[in-house]
Write an enzyme that holds these catalytic residues in place. Sequence first.
Site, PDB file in Angstrom:
ATOM      1  N   CYS A   2       0.687  -0.972   0.023  1.00  0.00           N
ATOM      2  CA  CYS A   2      -0.066   0.038  -0.054  1.00  0.00           C
ATOM      3  C   CYS A   2       0.813   1.132   0.113  1.00  0.00           C
ATOM      4  O   CYS A   2       2.139   1.106  -0.313  1.00  0.00           O
ATOM      5  CB  CYS A   2      -0.800   0.085   1.035  1.00  0.00           C
ATOM      6  N   ASP A 104      -2.351  -9.538   7.274  1.00  0.00           N
ATOM      7  CA  ASP A 104      -1.029  -9.542   8.218  1.00  0.00           C
ATOM      8  C   ASP A 104      -0.614  -8.279   8.903  1.00  0.00           C
ATOM      9  O   ASP A 104       0.008  -8.563   9.996  1.00  0.00           O
ATOM     10  CB  ASP A 104       0.010  -9.856   7.125  1.00  0.00           C
ATOM     11  N   ILE A 300      12.285  -9.952 -19.516  1.00  0.00           N
ATOM     12  CA  ILE A 300      12.716  -8.645 -20.137  1.00  0.00           C
ATOM     13  C   ILE A 300      13.827  -9.279 -21.244  1.00  0.00           C
ATOM     14  O   ILE A 300      14.785  -9.651 -20.767  1.00  0.00           O
ATOM     15  CB  ILE A 300      13.081  -7.443 -19.633  1.00  0.00           C
TER      16      ILE A 300
END
EC number: 6.3.5.4
Length: 670
Positions: A2, A104, A300
Amino acid sequence: MCGIAGVLHADPKQPVDPETLVAMAAIQYHRGPDGFGYRVEKDRGVGFSHARLTIIDLDENRGRQPFASQDGNLMLAVNGELYDYKRIRTELTSRGAKFRSKSDSEMVLHLYERYGLEETLKQMRGEYAVALYDRAKDRLMLIRDRFGVKPLYWTEVNGKIVFGSEIKVLFAHPDVPRRFNAQGLYHQLMQTVVPGTTAFDGIHQVKPGHVITFERRHGKFEIKDERYWDMDFPLLSERGEPEDDEVYIEGVRRELMEAVQLRLEADVPVACYLSGGIDSCITLGLSAANQQSPVKAFTIGFDNKDYDETPIAKEMAESVGADQDIMRLNADHLYDNLVETLWHAERTIYNTLGVAKLLMSRHVNQAGYRVVVTGEGSDELFAGYPAFRRDMFLHGLDHMDPAERASWEQMLAESNKLFSGAMLAENELDDPALSDLVGFTPSCLQPWLATAAHVPGLMSGAMREQVQGYEPGRAIAEALDGDMIEGRHPLDKAQYVWIKTMLEGQILTWGGDRVDMANSMEARPPFLDHHLAEFATKIPPSMRIRGRTEKYVLRESMKGLLPKVLYEREKFAFMAPPAHTDPKKWAAMKALADEYLSDEAIEAAGLLDPAGVKALFALHEAEDTSASTQVQLDAVINHMIGVQVLHSHFVAQDVPALARRKAQELGWAA
């Protein structure tokens, strides 16, 4: 995973504006697009906000942050992942804890309530940035994980503490000034940042493994910065006789397997980043061994064969039955996305690898994934970089006979060609302050200290005047803890300095979290599990680099997992091709330079000197400039463009207004 933000006033009677908290959450929407929350303690002058990316507990309301304790004493906001949380939750529940979510993050509240801060920190395992307010003690605590995987910034301004997951979050607060610091500008132009600092005036980082505590005393803040963990290599006098090789090989295997298993825990699918290096191949192999269905592997591919690792990555993917997705990048793709990358990185970057990683994270997100396991940290623990081999050879192998030394010199000359000018200095450099501290100037810092010679001539007169007599090497040395360096083996010293500078300031920022979270994509590096790291400090240097083989103990621990070609391969740094190696890429870079390094743009920002900029380009294009010097100057040009872009993003632009508009667009309101 977050984004967090918050404000604490020195005067508890001063209210925190909820709309500002929401705007601070909205400007980091990319870190948490699945919802937001805020909480204000009106009688305490404190408030937190949070932008949420759901990975554990997908219920939108149940996992909403900030969390508060049942008695209202504690307020918590967390960015990151805490592992082994199910075991800890079970233990806490048996002791009477009542959880409102399956997250968590919530366990931090219950750990702190029952055991206090010191024991809580011991139980926290993972990658995190935490804000915790204790009402009874009137104390705000900002906590950052042990290696600095997750970012966390703070500033003190106009009688308040403002903090957040990104610098732009602080700038979203209207009271926070947005201006470059002269010393910060110096370090942006030379690549290596002083630990704990940023490019901007008054904006600080919480250092990895640190807790910063803010307590109010008579209308002012009492600020304590305390370290709770460090990469503590044993003193040479304490190492004693090494164990049998198998003890270290089995220990690495055991600790790494557990670290990977913990990082596969999620309520959403988990994929892997896969290059042609042994680190990501190991994480893929162990992830495949722990899952019944094929693992998704994202790779990549570059159009320059000297930097492209897809052939080996394909071999690894096929060996474990992974479902591989290769994203091909052409040279001219990278500079097209540099400006966007710098908005997220919030610092300059020397190589367009950061751009490639941003494009990859977007690709992964569009493929329906928001969690990947990565290989970062392996080179730091097991001495994988060419700089470590150089320091081991120069400072740790004094006993070698002339023939063996000549063999090493030839090997280093051959294997280091690709890194010269970027990861290794073209010529040996001695910095007095760093040599006094470490006993030598670590090779990992030498290429960037070499670029420092160009920096004063690039800075505007006003900025140059502020750094007269400034010694960047001394500033870095003074930010390092000499007690953690003194009396250690030269290889331990070199690894420690890298971990405190290049790992945290580069690999985990513009090569990691910032470009991954730009597209709401969480990267989990099992090699940076602190249980594994603590075991790695005990491994003898001769087990990390044995003869010509770097990461020897890691290779042996995973010997049956890796294809033969990979097991025997030397370290290859994952980098994008430098600009001068490709005409299209050079043209793309010059187009950006024409926009951001024009005389008009330079005058408007007031950071650089137009004559100095022109002189550096002339040096780059001179016929007698060596290829290694061109690589070095490529980096400086990227930094010059970078500081101009950062100025346009964060100084010239009205960031508070931008944040408010973003909140309105999202429909987020107080």
